[in-house]
Design an enzyme around this catalytic site. Structure first.
Site, PDB file in Angstrom:
ATOM      1  N   GLU A  30       9.921  16.983  14.223  1.00 35.93           N
ATOM      2  CA  GLU A  30      10.320  16.787  12.831  1.00 35.93           C
ATOM      3  C   GLU A  30       9.478  17.685  11.928  1.00 35.93           C
ATOM      4  OE1 GLU A  30      11.508  13.092  10.030  1.00 35.93           O
ATOM      5  OE2 GLU A  30       9.526  12.932  10.922  1.00 35.93           O
TER       6      GLU A  30
ATOM      7  N   GLN B 125       1.917  19.387   3.360  1.00 32.38           N
ATOM      8  CA  GLN B 125       3.317  19.501   3.782  1.00 32.38           C
ATOM      9  C   GLN B 125       3.770  20.966   3.757  1.00 32.38           C
ATOM     10  OE1 GLN B 125       4.416  16.685   4.985  1.00 32.38           O
ATOM     11  NE2 GLN B 125       6.170  17.806   5.761  1.00 32.38           N
TER      12      GLN B 125
ATOM     13  N   LYS C 226       0.875  -1.175   0.000  1.00 33.05           N
ATOM     14  CA  LYS C 226       0.000   0.000   0.000  1.00 33.05           C
ATOM     15  C   LYS C 226       0.913   1.225   0.000  1.00 33.05           C
ATOM     16  CE  LYS C 226      -2.126   3.484   2.342  1.00 33.05           C
ATOM     17  NZ  LYS C 226      -1.856   4.538   1.356  1.00 33.05           N
TER      18      LYS C 226
ATOM     19  N   GLY D 297       7.054   5.801   7.796  1.00 34.27           N
ATOM     20  CA  GLY D 297       6.169   6.960   7.787  1.00 34.27           C
ATOM     21  C   GLY D 297       6.247   7.704   9.105  1.00 34.27           C
ATOM     22  N   SER D 298       5.151   8.355   9.465  1.00 32.72           N
ATOM     23  CA  SER D 298       5.151   9.211  10.652  1.00 32.72           C
ATOM     24  C   SER D 298       5.047   8.390  11.932  1.00 32.72           C
ATOM     25  CB  SER D 298       3.987  10.200  10.582  1.00 32.72           C
ATOM     26  OG  SER D 298       2.762   9.506  10.783  1.00 32.72           O
ATOM     27  N   ASN D 299       5.451   8.987  13.041  1.00 31.86           N
ATOM     28  CA  ASN D 299       5.421   8.278  14.331  1.00 31.86           C
ATOM     29  C   ASN D 299       4.015   7.912  14.767  1.00 31.86           C
ATOM     30  OD1 ASN D 299       8.188   9.310  14.315  1.00 31.86           O
ATOM     31  ND2 ASN D 299       8.215   8.537  16.410  1.00 31.86           N
TER      32      ASN D 299
ATOM     33  N   VAL E 266       1.227   7.389  13.030  1.00 29.24           N
ATOM     34  CA  VAL E 266       0.661   6.278  12.237  1.00 29.24           C
ATOM     35  C   VAL E 266       1.423   4.989  12.545  1.00 29.24           C
ATOM     36  CG1 VAL E 266       0.225   5.402   9.914  1.00 29.24           C
ATOM     37  CG2 VAL E 266      -0.154   7.824  10.421  1.00 29.24           C
ATOM     38  N   GLY E 267       2.744   5.093  12.645  1.00 29.21           N
ATOM     39  CA  GLY E 267       3.564   3.917  12.931  1.00 29.21           C
ATOM     40  C   GLY E 267       3.164   3.233  14.223  1.00 29.21           C
TER      41      GLY E 267
ATOM     42  N   CYS F 196      13.748  11.306   5.965  1.00 31.55           N
ATOM     43  CA  CYS F 196      13.790  11.037   7.413  1.00 31.55           C
ATOM     44  C   CYS F 196      15.205  11.207   7.953  1.00 31.55           C
ATOM     45  CB  CYS F 196      13.241   9.656   7.729  1.00 31.55           C
ATOM     46  SG  CYS F 196      13.911   8.349   6.720  1.00 31.55           S
TER      47      CYS F 196
ATOM     48  N   GLU G 123       9.822   2.205  10.693  1.00 29.79           N
ATOM     49  CA  GLU G 123      10.833   3.250  10.521  1.00 29.79           C
ATOM     50  C   GLU G 123      10.091   4.578  10.506  1.00 29.79           C
ATOM     51  OE1 GLU G 123      13.928   3.068  10.816  1.00 29.79           O
ATOM     52  OE2 GLU G 123      14.115   0.883  10.791  1.00 29.79           O
TER      53      GLU G 123
END
Length: 488
Positions: free
Chosen positions: A390, A336, A180, A233-235, A237-238, A289, A255
């Site tokens: 970030e 963004q 995905k 991806g982002s923290n 969502v991760g 990143c 990651e």
């Protein structure tokens, strides 16, 4: 010559077939340099498409895992050749979809070719050890077995390299894949999947499902037939992906973010340090990143370093990444752009001094895109938002330190620990930095961004789930160890 066809519709790839989403809905992927240009239409999939893809992958894995490693590797070599043949076309699609310059996109696509070839070779490398048994008449050894179906969830900033460095090891070790990609770069991913199709991978071994992360990404993490999830991806969502996988006992690899420092010591080569800070911090519009975000400079060389940095940044050309002579493209999407602008505003409000840039670019060449100036702040203190969170944009925060020890302490004062670099001529400073820096990737006299494909990649602290990608380290995630005891 352009290879680009605007406004085409791209389908899901499920069980060897290109298929429209069950919903019948599509969404547009647009060019961030010219938001009036539709790069292509992608499928807005739901759980029906995902379930079909996972079922196909589960069925295909039975035969795929029984192939020899060499046979699987040979198909990856063919995929590499297909990607290489289409390098310019896929790189152009990447530039049009997410904005990085065409030379950068070509470099990334070439890296994808190299990653495929590296993992194709893994099919013939060792997968275990012979271990002495206490029984002299027995044989004991380890081997590795695939997880099964692996869900791959990828971001928009490296739309070829990240999918390939996740899919290639998953496949060569005998897993099947449902990917995905980020919707912003799903056209690029569809063209990448065409290379696997062209290589002749059996139906169901690689599947592509596009759609909202909250539906398809979360659905992969929660699916009972997906044994492994690899996510970049982002923290926020991760963490949700990891919790969903943990809740049902699936293996997961996350990651996530970085707030990467560069330290410029008193004895640094300032020319090299300034070049590397700009390259590490501003290439790809800071949307890496591993991008340099905090620049910690010894007080004795702060002013000359700052002057070199500003002089070089003043020469940066911003514009459409398909145009000759453009060094920095737009932010990848409107969200963004707004995020970066809000951080710039916050930096000013919290008392940092804006030295350069910081504005949404206006004028005929920029009005149809998400362009922002490269941005530099000074007088940044460790508690400020721009020193802690970030930003994922072309923003550098300059800080001063009185010693190497203080510089490393400042560098470690972050919840992330992905990459870090130091510029120094002192072996003692290098060694203390290597030992004391809490980051998964430390670089000496080189920019913070970038990792070689044959080396492990991952972070400390909030940057990662402590697993490593790329190189031989990938085998640790994509396989399980099986211990075998044989007695005649």
């Amino acid at each position: 010559m352009s290879h680009f066809t605007a406004n085409a519709t791209y389908l899901n790839y499920i069980n060897g077939q290109w298929k429209a989403a069950a919903s019948g809905e599509t969404e547009a992927s647009i060019n961030p340099a010219r938001k009036s240009e539709v790069v292509g239409y992608i499928q807005k999939s739901d759980a029906r498409d995902l379930n079909e893809a996972v079922a196909g992958a589960k069925q295909a894995q039975k035969a795929w895992r029984k192939l020899s490693g060499q046979a699987r590797g040979d198909l990856l070599f063919k995929a590499a050749a297909a990607l290489e043949r289409r390098l310019d076309e896929i790189a152009e699609t990447m530039t049009r979809e997410m904005g990085k310059t065409f030379p950068e996109a070509k470099g990334e696509t070439a890296r994808g070719v190299a990653i495929l070839r590296y993992y194709a070779g893994e099919g013939l490398r060792s997968v275990g050890d012979v271990i002495p048994s206490t029984d002299s008449e027995a044989l004991m050894f380890t081997t590795r077995v695939p997880l099964g179906v692996v869900g791959v969830i990828t971001p928009w900033n490296f739309p070829v390299a990240i999918p390939v460095w996740k899919m290639a090891p998953a496949l060569v070790y005998g897993n099947t894949v449902v990917i995905k990609p980020a919707s912003e770069t799903a056209v690029t991913c569809a063209k990448l999947i065409e290379c696997f199709e062209e290589a002749g991978l059996p139906a169901g071994v690689v599947n592509l499902v596009t759609g909202p992360g909250s539906v398809i990404g979360q659905g992969l993490a929660e699916h009972p037939d997906v044994q492994g999830i690899t996510f970049t991806g982002s923290n926020g969502v991760g963490k949700r992906i990891g919790q969903a996988a943990l809740g049902r006992g699936a293996k997961y690899q996350l990651e996530m973010g970085g707030k990467n420092p560069v330290i410029v010591a008193a004895d640094a080569d300032l020319e090299l340090a300034a070049e590397a800070t700009i390259s590490g911090g501003l290439r790809s519009t800071g949307q890496k990143c591993t991008a340099t975000s905090r620049v910690i400079v010894h007080r004795d060389v702060y002013e000359p370093f700052k002057q070199k940095l500003l002089q070089k940044i003043g020469g940066i050309t911003v514009g459409d990444g398909m145009q000759e002579g453009i060094w920095m493209g737009p932010c990848a999407n409107e969200n963004q752009l707004r995020t970066v602008l809000s951080y710039t505003q916050k930096g000013i409000e919290e008392g940092a001094k804006l030295l350069f840039g910081g504005r949404h670019m206006q004028g005929a060449a920029f009005d149809d895109g998400f362009f922002i100036e490269p941005t530099v702040f000074e007088e940044v203190t460790p508690g400020m938002t721009i020193a802690r969170e970030e930003i994922f944009g072309p923003v550098l925060a300059l800080m001063k330190a009185d010693s190497m020890e203080e510089a490393v302490e400042l560098a470690n004062d972050a919840e992330f620990g992905l990459s870090a670099s130091v510029f120094t001529a002192s072996i003692g400073s290098m060694l203390s930095f290597i030992q004391d820096m809490d980051a998964g990737l430390v670089r000496v006299n080189a920019e913070s961004a970038g990792v070689e494909l044959q080396a492990p990649f991952g972070g400390m602290k909030q940057s990662s789930s402590h697993s490593r990608e790329q190189g031989r380290a990938a085998i640790e995630f994509f396989t399980s160890v099986k211990t075998v005891f044989v007695k005649g």
